[in-house]
Write an enzyme that holds these catalytic residues in place. Structure first.
Site, PDB file in Angstrom:
ATOM      1  N   ARG A   1      72.864  40.267  66.106  1.00  0.00           N
ATOM      2  CA  ARG A   1      74.109  40.622  65.424  1.00  0.00           C
ATOM      3  C   ARG A   1      74.352  42.127  65.327  1.00  0.00           C
ATOM      4  O   ARG A   1      75.483  42.581  65.532  1.00  0.00           O
ATOM      5  CB  ARG A   1      74.157  39.973  64.039  1.00  0.00           C
ATOM      6  CG  ARG A   1      74.192  38.447  64.036  1.00  0.00           C
ATOM      7  CD  ARG A   1      75.159  37.911  65.048  1.00  0.00           C
ATOM      8  NE  ARG A   1      75.369  36.479  64.922  1.00  0.00           N
ATOM      9  CZ  ARG A   1      75.516  35.637  65.935  1.00  0.00           C
ATOM     10  NH1 ARG A   1      75.446  36.107  67.178  1.00  0.00           N
ATOM     11  NH2 ARG A   1      75.723  34.358  65.740  1.00  0.00           N
TER      12      ARG A   1
ATOM     13  N   ASP B   1      86.338  28.265  67.418  1.00  0.00           N
ATOM     14  CA  ASP B   1      86.751  29.116  66.303  1.00  0.00           C
ATOM     15  C   ASP B   1      87.449  30.380  66.773  1.00  0.00           C
ATOM     16  O   ASP B   1      88.537  30.735  66.291  1.00  0.00           O
ATOM     17  CB  ASP B   1      85.533  29.495  65.440  1.00  0.00           C
ATOM     18  CG  ASP B   1      84.972  28.296  64.692  1.00  0.00           C
ATOM     19  OD1 ASP B   1      85.648  27.260  64.627  1.00  0.00           O
ATOM     20  OD2 ASP B   1      83.849  28.415  64.173  1.00  0.00           O
TER      21      ASP B   1
ATOM     22  N   SER C   1      76.523  23.086  65.790  1.00  0.00           N
ATOM     23  CA  SER C   1      76.893  24.486  65.945  1.00  0.00           C
ATOM     24  C   SER C   1      75.699  25.200  66.564  1.00  0.00           C
ATOM     25  O   SER C   1      74.598  25.188  65.998  1.00  0.00           O
ATOM     26  CB  SER C   1      77.232  25.099  64.579  1.00  0.00           C
ATOM     27  OG  SER C   1      77.501  26.481  64.714  1.00  0.00           O
TER      28      SER C   1
ATOM     29  N   ASP D   1      75.829  35.228  58.881  1.00  0.00           N
ATOM     30  CA  ASP D   1      76.416  36.105  59.885  1.00  0.00           C
ATOM     31  C   ASP D   1      77.563  36.946  59.336  1.00  0.00           C
ATOM     32  O   ASP D   1      77.775  38.080  59.753  1.00  0.00           O
ATOM     33  CB  ASP D   1      76.891  35.299  61.102  1.00  0.00           C
ATOM     34  CG  ASP D   1      75.773  35.032  62.082  1.00  0.00           C
ATOM     35  OD1 ASP D   1      74.757  35.749  62.024  1.00  0.00           O
ATOM     36  OD2 ASP D   1      75.903  34.121  62.910  1.00  0.00           O
TER      37      ASP D   1
END
Length: 402
Positions: free
Chosen positions: A99, A19, A179, A128
């Site tokens: 994050r 990505d 993923s 996310d």
């Protein structure tokens, strides 16, 4: 912007995966921006090649890989451990708690580089995107955010085709449907066959832990020393924070500890099925709770449970950089003043079992607890206590019968 000879910069949260690799080319073409690719090391598995060099080959004007492992543990993992943070009482927030540190680093780089934009590779269906977007505007409201995967909805196969067509170098295999996200605190896995909630996760979904059925046939014991709620030593040996996590993680993986198969409620309203491997988190949270049960008073433990749940929700929902989370953190830190001691854990066939604990601040008084000689409890006081404790119910029962 497009008419200027000098292009604006955009900071791309770069993992080196499919990505974010194709996002470099896409951001250049669609927005006419110079891409600065920033990877952040929070303990994920090393890439098979130099992702910084690959980002440059794929068109980034600058790329760097920043080691944030120590800050991750000390400023994010340890506060989560003190909070016994488990979203929906199941998930130790391994991905979620990394994050805010990634966001903080991106904002720092944006300020240093004079960039007006930050981009990330999050999709429109996940949590996310919320953690990135809300975190960024909480730290620097003037920054603009671009989410290529939200704007440019493509299947994995279409992304691979785009990479081939535009000579984007990506280390990806079509046969890998999952993923995956990894850091020091755990590993998450979703997509592929896991989207069918009835199917047992295949062996390929687990990347860290031994199958509990194939784990050693003999249990293994380890001790963990805590000081004010923070682990400082394993088996009596003082270690730095990263080594503590890596040592316990390796040991717990060996015994198949920390596998989680969870249907969770995402903030965007979707239920998703993910598997997690959180070996060290599982061991440390259990050990920490055991030490708290010995050193904290009952009313503190009971009140803290509700606070822990709220802390977990705030982190999961991307609200790390908020006054409520910071205030809760201050309360939790105050509760940890006497959470110092040693916990003994038995690891066996997928289980982490607490088998011993001791502390100089222990509220466990053997003289009060024992039924043997040396009993220091005043037995005569029990009758009067029970009378007072039951008096409201006794009074209510008498009145209600009338």
């Amino acid at each position: 912007m497009t008419g200027s000879t000098k292009r604006d910069k955009i900071i791309l949260a770069y993992s080196g995966g499919l990505d974010t690799s194709i996002a470099i080319k896409w951001l250049q073409d669609k927005y006419n921006l110079d891409v600065v690719a920033v990877g952040i090391n929070v303990g994920q598995a090393p890439s098979s090649d130099d992702i910084v060099a690959r980002a440059i080959r794929n068109g980034a004007v600058k790329a760097e890989f920043i080691d944030k492992r120590r800050e991750f543990v000390e400023e994010y993992v340890w506060p989560s451990l003190k909070a016994n943070a488990m979203y929906q009482d199941v998930y130790p927030l391994s991905t979620a708690v990394a994050r805010p540190l990634i966001v903080k680093t991106l904002v720092e780089v944006a300020k240093r580089e004079g960039a007006k934009y930050i981009a990330h590779g999050c999709t429109a269906k996940g949590n996310d995107q919320v953690r990135f977007d809300v975190g960024i505007v909480s730290l620097e409201p003037s920054l603009r955010i671009i989410g290529p995967m939200r704007e440019w909805v493509m299947t994995r196969e279409e992304e691979i085709e785009y990479a081939k067509k535009n000579n984007v170098e990506v280390p990806v295999k079509k046969e890998n449907p999952f993923s995956i996200d990894e850091n020091l605190w755990g590993r998450s896995c979703e997509c592929g066959v896991l989207e069918d909630a009835w199917i047992e996760p295949p062996a390929e979904a687990w990347g860290w832990t031994t199958d509990p059925q194939r784990a050693p046939d003999a249990p293994e014991y380890t001790t963990i020393d805590f000081v004010e709620g923070v682990p400082v030593a394993i088996d009596g040996k003082n270690l730095d924070c990263i080594t503590i996590i890596e040592t316990l993680n390796e040991l717990a993986c060996k015994h198949g500890v920390g596998r989680i198969d969870h249907i969770e409620d995402r903030l965007v309203g979707i239920k998703s099925r993910e598997t997690y491997e959180c070996p060290v988190a599982t061991v440390l949270i259990k050990a920490h709770k055991a030490l708290e049960s010995m050193t904290l008073q009952r009313d503190v433990i009971e009140y803290k449970r509700g606070v822990e749940q709220r802390f977990s929700e705030l982190v999961y929902n991307g609200l790390w950089f908020g006054v409520l989370r910071e205030s809760i953190n201050a309360f939790i830190n105050e509760t940890q003043r006497f959470v110092t001691g040693t916990v003994r854990v038995k690891l066996f066939k997928g289980n982490a079992i607490i088998v011993g604990r001791k502390s100089k601040y222990s509220l466990y008084d053997e003289g009060l607890a024992t039924y043997a000689k040396g009993d220091g409890f005043d037995h005569k006081s029990a009758v009067g206590f029970i009378y007072c404790w039951g008096l409201p119910n006794k009074t209510a029962a008498r009145v209600h019968k009338k």
